[in-house]
Design a protein around this motif. Structure first.
Motif, PDB file in Angstrom:
ATOM      1  N   SER A 386      -5.510  -6.280 -26.288  1.00  0.00           N
ATOM      2  CA  SER A 386      -6.002  -7.634 -26.065  1.00  0.00           C
ATOM      3  C   SER A 386      -5.660  -8.090 -24.657  1.00  0.00           C
ATOM      4  N   ILE A 387      -6.581  -8.798 -24.037  1.00  0.00           N
ATOM      5  CA  ILE A 387      -6.367  -9.390 -22.718  1.00  0.00           C
ATOM      6  C   ILE A 387      -6.827 -10.849 -22.786  1.00  0.00           C
ATOM      7  N   GLU A 388      -5.991 -11.737 -22.340  1.00  0.00           N
ATOM      8  CA  GLU A 388      -6.389 -13.134 -22.234  1.00  0.00           C
ATOM      9  C   GLU A 388      -5.989 -13.673 -20.869  1.00  0.00           C
ATOM     10  N   ALA A 389      -6.849 -14.530 -20.326  1.00  0.00           N
ATOM     11  CA  ALA A 389      -6.611 -15.114 -19.007  1.00  0.00           C
ATOM     12  C   ALA A 389      -7.049 -16.567 -19.046  1.00  0.00           C
ATOM     13  N   GLU A 390      -6.254 -17.417 -18.413  1.00  0.00           N
ATOM     14  CA  GLU A 390      -6.559 -18.845 -18.345  1.00  0.00           C
ATOM     15  C   GLU A 390      -6.509 -19.288 -16.888  1.00  0.00           C
ATOM     16  N   GLU A 413     -10.312 -26.171 -17.505  1.00  0.00           N
ATOM     17  CA  GLU A 413      -9.779 -24.832 -17.764  1.00  0.00           C
ATOM     18  C   GLU A 413     -10.906 -23.893 -18.175  1.00  0.00           C
ATOM     19  N   TYR A 414     -10.846 -22.675 -17.630  1.00  0.00           N
ATOM     20  CA  TYR A 414     -11.758 -21.616 -18.051  1.00  0.00           C
ATOM     21  C   TYR A 414     -10.918 -20.444 -18.538  1.00  0.00           C
ATOM     22  N   ALA A 415     -11.127 -20.052 -19.788  1.00  0.00           N
ATOM     23  CA  ALA A 415     -10.338 -18.982 -20.397  1.00  0.00           C
ATOM     24  C   ALA A 415     -11.244 -17.867 -20.889  1.00  0.00           C
ATOM     25  N   THR A 416     -10.727 -16.650 -20.791  1.00  0.00           N
ATOM     26  CA  THR A 416     -11.416 -15.496 -21.365  1.00  0.00           C
ATOM     27  C   THR A 416     -10.451 -14.767 -22.291  1.00  0.00           C
ATOM     28  N   ILE A 440     -14.673 -13.635 -25.923  1.00  0.00           N
ATOM     29  CA  ILE A 440     -15.112 -15.030 -25.856  1.00  0.00           C
ATOM     30  C   ILE A 440     -14.774 -15.612 -24.490  1.00  0.00           C
ATOM     31  N   ASP A 441     -15.607 -16.571 -24.062  1.00  0.00           N
ATOM     32  CA  ASP A 441     -15.348 -17.399 -22.885  1.00  0.00           C
ATOM     33  C   ASP A 441     -15.213 -18.833 -23.374  1.00  0.00           C
ATOM     34  N   LEU A 442     -14.310 -19.566 -22.768  1.00  0.00           N
ATOM     35  CA  LEU A 442     -14.029 -20.906 -23.265  1.00  0.00           C
ATOM     36  C   LEU A 442     -13.791 -21.865 -22.104  1.00  0.00           C
ATOM     37  N   TYR A 473     -15.965 -24.465 -27.669  1.00  0.00           N
ATOM     38  CA  TYR A 473     -15.922 -23.412 -28.685  1.00  0.00           C
ATOM     39  C   TYR A 473     -16.916 -23.687 -29.810  1.00  0.00           C
ATOM     40  N   SER A 474     -16.948 -24.952 -30.254  1.00  0.00           N
ATOM     41  CA  SER A 474     -17.842 -25.297 -31.352  1.00  0.00           C
ATOM     42  C   SER A 474     -18.050 -26.813 -31.358  1.00  0.00           C
TER      43      SER A 474
END
Length: 792
Positions: A386-390, A413-416, A440-442, A473-474
């Protein structure tokens, strides 16, 4: 220590600094500055600069006074002979003088925005706290309301809230975790990342969160870093029982300073020699670079990173039952994480503008093979990548005019997030596997504002704030009005030294990326389909504070927290509020936003100089933490410790000796018994390498209470341009340990093979013979170390 003659001691140090208007950054000339609790003083010059010389090495505070400004007592600073210490002192303009009430000058600065539930720790309390080994996660356990999970982890449990409910800020930059080998989606881990050499002060908010700090339900931890030395290059090396560290600081030209550190553990070698079943190695780095662009503008860069490698010691000969248990289920884990940030501050005529740009990154990988047999991919039971970045931006405008303070701003904020998971599982249908590849992109955004004003000659102060967060997200999360977060604080000066304080507020937290990005085998974002929502927590806090003298603070606070929309596990039929206190990941499962919970209790806190010589901190917390079960009834959560008591005492002696002790008592936490029937199935056990909990009896049992005594001794030597400190930090000198339930293991035959009680049955019906064993009790953990510092 006896190799160093005492005649070489007696060196002195210096402190230099600047005193200025906190709103405009303009210098304050002719201010009076004294070393607190002494008659040593000086005056600032036209540029606000001041200097002290001939000071004895150690920890001191300064008290600054100036006409038209509120008296300021600084945080602690460490004086050494290696080089001058530097300290900037911001002072707040004073609008009126109290008439009927005189407020004593105190090192415990009052925050009108957050008059309750905020505690501060100075550098000496961080560096020399017994039993913590300079680890900030363990140091703050001295404070009221802060519990801990099992002894080998640094989970922060505040007022009955889980370890995923906290937020951390380093020099105004949000950082996702403060621990090595951290639990993704939460924050705990076994060893802290933050280097104590960088810290000058730490503030813990357990309630009354400022509006500019979002996404927290239980606490906000603000860590303030010192600036690098502006005159000389200083080297500080630390040799501990588990790692080596080097810190370097100094000037870069006339307007810039830096401080940088690197640390590497040698636990892998040590644990291998001791015959332990796991071999962890951690590395970390930290830096700060501050640039004074001109009198009105500053720019600060910070960096924090870690590389962690967790291997299994599969070469053990004749492993014990406890070692077999650990080797059976713990996966191999590798993590890489970093935070990089820039803080630009511009000072105007009545306030300042702050711009914060940062990036967080985590690469988390783990895998597991049945019985650790890697000869065939068919034996693999877990493969997690898993990789997450904010990427975050925040703007704040903080202004103060005519006694009215206004802080407002917003964030983007842009997160992946990506997750490739293969996991063998066992459910009601038998042995199955989970396999998904999620991406996902958020985008997230926020707005906040808070206004603070004093009334009746500052006898009453009121602070009103609001915040709102949303993301794309929703549809259940993209409306900012659904996450509107108001808050109100008030403080009233009853009489000299007595204060009445109050806060109430509503706070929201976005579920972790692990939950947002969870997919099923059909590549469907399950929790998006389940209409996942922000978690909500309503707080109400009230208390009274008494300051009998300048060095003593006594507070009594009561609190109540009500949770709504907590994610509810569809697999285990429990709220995930009780999860997050183990290694691996948190939140990557199918959930719905339906759980409620509550936490309530009271805290007693006292700190001061006992008998004028012993620095003492005492805290007692009574807390009940409850969550709804599947039938809607309240039951104890995993953090329902009920009673938490701490007393820490430290004294400095002649010839640079420091001795401290801490006694800690934590009430027994609830736990869930094993599901022996399900665990005994061969396919069930082989899927995860350990037993299954019986969630129909969730938290129906309770562990024994836990208490321990920690001791720390420091001895320092000071020479012309360098200093040397030896320390001995002993954890669990006296220990009664009841903080772990019994382990469940397979019975093996004389050849070490697991015993199957019905080998002739079909594979889906075969069962292992199991037994429960007592977990190993806590042992005395001495930490020997040395710190050497010198300048060029």
């Amino acid at each position: 220590m006896i190799l160093f003659p005492l005649t070489l001691m007696g060196q002195s140090g210096a402190v230099k600094g600047r005193i200025f208007n906190s709103n405009t950054n303009e210098p304050i000339p002719f201010a009076n500055i004294i070393v607190s609790n002494t008659t040593i003083g000086t005056t600032s010059d036209l540029e606000g600069n001041f200097i002290f010389t001939g000071l004895e090495p150690g920890f001191i505070k300064l008290t600054a006074t100036a006409i038209g400004y509120q008296t300021k007592v600084t945080e602690e600073i460490r004086v050494t002979n290696a080089a001058s210490a530097f300290l900037d002192i911001p002072m707040t303009p004073s609008q009126v003088e109290l008439e009927a009430v005189v407020v004593r000058v105190s090192p415990f600065e009052r925050d009108k925005q957050s008059p309750v539930s905020i505690r501060s720790l100075g550098v000496s309390e961080i560096e020399k706290n017994p039993g913590s080994n300079r680890d900030i996660s363990r140091v703050i356990q001295n404070l009221p309301g802060v519990a801990s999970s099992v002894s080998y982890r640094n989970d922060i449990i505040v007022r009955g809230g889980g370890p995923s409910e906290n937020k951390f800020y380093l020099e105004d930059v949000e950082i996702p975790t403060i621990n090595h080998f951290s639990t993704q989606g939460a924050s705990g881990g076994p060893v802290g990342i933050i280097n104590a050499d960088f810290l000058r002060e730490v503030d813990l908010y357990s309630g009354a969160f400022p509006a500019n700090r979002g996404n927290a339900l239980s606490s906000v931890l603000e860590m303030k870093m010192k600036n690098g030395n502006a005159e000389k290059t200083i080297f500080r090396g630390t040799v501990g029982a588990s790692d080596l560290a080097l810190t370097v600081e100094g000037p870069i030209g006339k307007k810039s300073t830096y401080i940088v550190s690197a640390r590497r553990s040698y636990l892998q070698l040590l644990f291998d020699v001791l015959g332990l079943p796991f071999l962890p190695t951690y590395n970390d780095f930290q830096l700060k670079n501050r640039i004074i662009l001109d009198k009105k503008n500053t720019l600060t860069f910070i960096g924090l990173g870690a590389i962690d490698d967790f291997e299994l010691n599969t070469g053990l000969e004749n492993p014990t039952e406890d070692q077999q248990y650990i080797l059976g289920f713990v996966p191999v884990n590798k993590q890489k994480t970093y935070t990089a940030g820039a803080v630009y501050k511009h000072f105007g005529n009545i306030g300042n503008h702050t711009f914060v740009l940062s990036r967080n990154y985590l690469d988390n990988q783990s895998y597991k093979y049945k019985d650790n047999d890697e000869s065939s991919e068919a034996n693999k039971t877990l493969d997690y990548k898993s990789i997450e970045a904010e990427n975050k931006f925040r703007y704040e405008h903080d202004m103060n005019k005519s006694g009215l303070r206004l802080n407002y701003g917003g964030g983007l904020e842009y997160a992946t997030y990506s997750n490739q998971t293969f996991q063998l599982v066992f459910d009601d249908t038998g042995s199955n596997s989970i396999f998904y590849d999620s991406n996902i992109d958020l985008w997230s955004w926020s707005l906040f504002a808070q206004v603070t004003k004093g009334f009746f000659n500052e006898r009453l102060s009121v602070s009103l704030g609001a915040r709102s967060d949303a993301n794309d997200y929703s549809s259940s999360m993209n409306n900012m009005l659904k996450q509107l977060s108001p808050r109100l604080s008030a403080s009233y000066v009853l009489t000299d030294g007595w204060f009445l304080n109050f806060n109430t507020g509503r706070y929201f937290q976005r579920p972790p990326l692990t939950t947002l990005g969870y997919e099923n085998n059909q590549n469907v974002l399950v929790n998006k389909e389940n209409n996942l929502k922000y978690i909500q927590s309503d707080h109400i806090v009230g208390g009274i504070e008494f300051r009998p003298d300048e060095e003593t603070q006594i507070t009594l606070e009561g609190f109540y927290k009500l949770y709504n929309n907590y994610p509810y596990s569809l697999t285990d039929s429990i709220s995930i509020a009780s999860k997050g206190g183990d290694f691996g990941t948190f939140g990557d499962e199918a959930v719905i936003s339906r759980s409620k919970g509550q936490a309530f209790g009271f805290e007693l806190f006292a700190r001061g100089m006992l008998f004028g010589k012993i620095n003492t901190i005492l805290s007692y917390t009574f807390v009940r933490s409850e969550t709804e079960d599947k039938n809607g009834n309240y039951i104890p959560s995993a953090w329902d410790n009920r009673h938490i008591f701490n007393i820490t005492a430290r004294r400095s002696f002649k010839r640079n000796w420091d001795v401290g002790a801490r006694w800690r008592y934590v009430g027994g936490a609830p736990y869930t018994p094993w599901d022996i029937n399900k665990s005994s199935f061969v396919q069930a056990w082989d899927a995860r390498g350990r037993g299954y909990l019986n969630f129909n009896q969730f938290n129906s049992l309770r562990l024994n209470s836990f208490h321990q005594l920690d001791i720390r001794v420091d001895k320092s030597y000071f020479f012309k341009k360098w200093s040397l400190t030896f320390y001995l930090d002993i954890q669990n000198l006296y220990n009664f340990k009841g903080d772990e339930p019994d382990n469940l293991i397979r019975v093996t035959d004389v050849d070490g093979n697991p015993v199957i009680i019905n080998p002739s049955a079909p594979p889906a019906q075969q069962r292992y013979e199991l037994k429960q064993i007592n977990s190993e009790a806590g042992t005395v953990l001495p930490t020997l170390g040395a710190i050497i510092e010198f300048s060029l």
